[in-house]
Enzyme design. Sequence first.
Site, PDB file in Angstrom:
ATOM      1  CD  GLU A 236      -0.751  -5.165   6.459  1.00 18.59           C
ATOM      2  OE1 GLU A 236      -0.580  -5.685   5.339  1.00 18.59           O
ATOM      3  OE2 GLU A 236      -1.101  -3.984   6.617  1.00 18.59           O
TER       4      GLU A 236
ATOM      5  CB  CYS B 137      -0.997  -0.050   1.151  1.00 12.36           C
ATOM      6  SG  CYS B 137      -2.411   1.002   0.835  1.00 12.36           S
TER       7      CYS B 137
ATOM      8  CG  HIS C 221      -3.403  -3.005   4.097  1.00 15.11           C
ATOM      9  ND1 HIS C 221      -2.510  -2.371   4.929  1.00 15.11           N
ATOM     10  CD2 HIS C 221      -3.947  -2.044   3.327  1.00 15.11           C
ATOM     11  CE1 HIS C 221      -2.527  -1.073   4.690  1.00 15.11           C
ATOM     12  NE2 HIS C 221      -3.403  -0.843   3.720  1.00 15.11           N
TER      13      HIS C 221
HETATM   14  N1  GLN Z   1      -3.586   6.403   0.648  1.00 16.60           N
HETATM   15  C1  GLN Z   1      -2.352   6.190   1.348  1.00 16.60           C
HETATM   16  C2  GLN Z   1      -1.205   6.971   0.714  1.00 16.60           C
HETATM   17  O1  GLN Z   1      -1.380   7.605  -0.267  1.00 16.60           O
HETATM   18  C3  GLN Z   1      -2.012   4.709   1.410  1.00 16.60           C
HETATM   19  C4  GLN Z   1      -3.035   3.987   2.232  1.00 16.60           C
HETATM   20  C5  GLN Z   1      -2.544   2.755   2.920  1.00 16.60           C
HETATM   21  O2  GLN Z   1      -1.349   2.485   3.055  1.00 16.60           O
HETATM   22  N2  GLN Z   1      -3.489   2.013   3.444  1.00 16.60           N
HETATM   23  O3  GLN Z   1      -0.141   6.960   1.234  1.00 16.60           O
END
Ligand code: GLN
Length: 201
Positions: free
Chosen positions: A174, A79, A172
């Site tokens: 995890e 992410c 995610h």
């Molecule tokens: N939207 C977040 C970003 O731009 C990432 C979101 C996340 O890691 N769950 O950093």
Amino acid sequence: MVTVGILALQGAVREHACSLEASGAEVKLIKRVEELEDIDALVVPGGESTTMRRLIDKYEMFGPLQEFAKSGKPMFGTCAGLILMAKEIIGQEHGHLEVMDIKVHRNGFGRQRESFEIPLNVDGMEGDEDYIGVFIRAPYIESVGPDVKVLATFQDKIVAAQQGRFLCCAFHPELTDDHRMHGYFVKMAEEFKNELHNVSK
Ligand code: GLN
């Protein structure tokens, strides 16, 4: 046994530790530059990429993290971690660590779909079962360079990819009890460690 670090400046650290341990790795939380020396591979977790970048700069870890990647040690960005590893971020002049040849769209699924779970077919995972991807204000990968292998897509959007020893996913891994993604990464770390060992023999 391999030792996998988790960049622990912000974000989902504890859950990654559980998944990595369940996959047979020893885990170290990384908060300082010197700690990077003790690990065979690194997870860059989710969180908020701009906040994480600010903290990386504050703790003077930017150069050392790029060096870590250059040394060939495996890195896994999830992410926000994926965003930090990308060479290009749409709407921004520069990427952050720029270690993977991918172009990403931050918050790419829009506000109406802030968080959702979907079954994915992730290439390279053991077994035929779908992998449940948990997406939270997730980015997606709009395009990848020639050395990047796409591992999963959702509605034609790339959500997991690998470039040699660099792995990333928009969701995610995890946050579920399915540890196959972490297992895949731990295996990458083991292979790298064995190669190093063979070279130095
Ligand atoms: N939207 C977040 C970003 O731009 C990432 C979101 C996340 O890691 N769950 O950093």
